[in-house]
Design a protein around this motif. Sequence first.
Motif, PDB file in Angstrom:
ATOM      1  N   UNK A 101      -0.759  -2.795  -3.077  1.00  0.00           N
ATOM      2  CA  UNK A 101      -0.347  -4.206  -3.067  1.00  0.00           C
ATOM      3  C   UNK A 101      -0.315  -4.791  -1.665  1.00  0.00           C
ATOM      4  N   UNK A 102      -0.438  -3.959  -0.638  1.00  0.00           N
ATOM      5  CA  UNK A 102      -0.306  -4.397   0.742  1.00  0.00           C
ATOM      6  C   UNK A 102      -1.516  -5.211   1.198  1.00  0.00           C
ATOM      7  N   UNK A 103      -1.278  -6.122   2.141  1.00  0.00           N
ATOM      8  CA  UNK A 103      -2.364  -6.837   2.815  1.00  0.00           C
ATOM      9  C   UNK A 103      -1.876  -7.309   4.174  1.00  0.00           C
ATOM     10  N   UNK A 104      -2.798  -7.598   5.066  1.00  0.00           N
ATOM     11  CA  UNK A 104      -2.450  -8.108   6.396  1.00  0.00           C
ATOM     12  C   UNK A 104      -1.987  -9.552   6.347  1.00  0.00           C
ATOM     13  N   UNK A 105      -2.567 -10.324   5.457  1.00  0.00           N
ATOM     14  CA  UNK A 105      -2.240 -11.742   5.391  1.00  0.00           C
ATOM     15  C   UNK A 105      -1.483 -12.031   4.095  1.00  0.00           C
ATOM     16  N   UNK A 106      -1.037 -13.260   3.964  1.00  0.00           N
ATOM     17  CA  UNK A 106      -0.350 -13.674   2.750  1.00  0.00           C
ATOM     18  C   UNK A 106      -1.392 -13.775   1.644  1.00  0.00           C
TER      19      UNK A 106
END
Length: 192
Positions: A101-106
């Motif tokens: 579920x992780x990401x660098x941006x929104x």
Amino acid sequence: MHPFIKNSLSVIWIIVLLFWVYGALKTKVTLKSEGKITQFLFYWLPLLITVYLLGPGEWFGHTWLRENFVPHNNAVGIPAIILCFLGGFICCWARITLGKNWSLSVTIKKQHHLIISGPYKYVRHPIYTGLLLLFLGNVFIVGDYRGILAYFIISVAFWFKLKKEEQWLTTVFKDDYINYCTHTKALIPRIL
């Protein structure tokens, strides 16, 4: 300050960055994301300025930015590196807990799940908590006023990003996220 402290700081940052790079290879498909210009102006640019301010400071010359607000000694460095270690640990723990579920941006991911376990049981944004602790320890190790300026810049950027994420998560998870927000604080358990 003992070289071990500055070397340890480098190792902690490398470990956190490796977690991010490795984790970026294993994320869910993104359904919705902020525009690239918004990401750059509100997240990447402040991060780059922060890293630049906290990096080697010879380019600052003899300006007020290079003036010490704490001494460069082990009495400051040891508690600071402990903060850095704690921050790095929280970042990595939260990153592992988020999984795909992780990401660098929104972003909103395909089959996005609301994670409320691990460090997310205590705060809604433990990655930011960990990064802020890591940056804070870094500020004390640098010991110059430029570090305080850097910390202010990154804190403001994280706060704006956090607020945007909460808007999007409320849209996706509705009452579940609102309920989660009533039981957990954003960054510091029971405080903020």
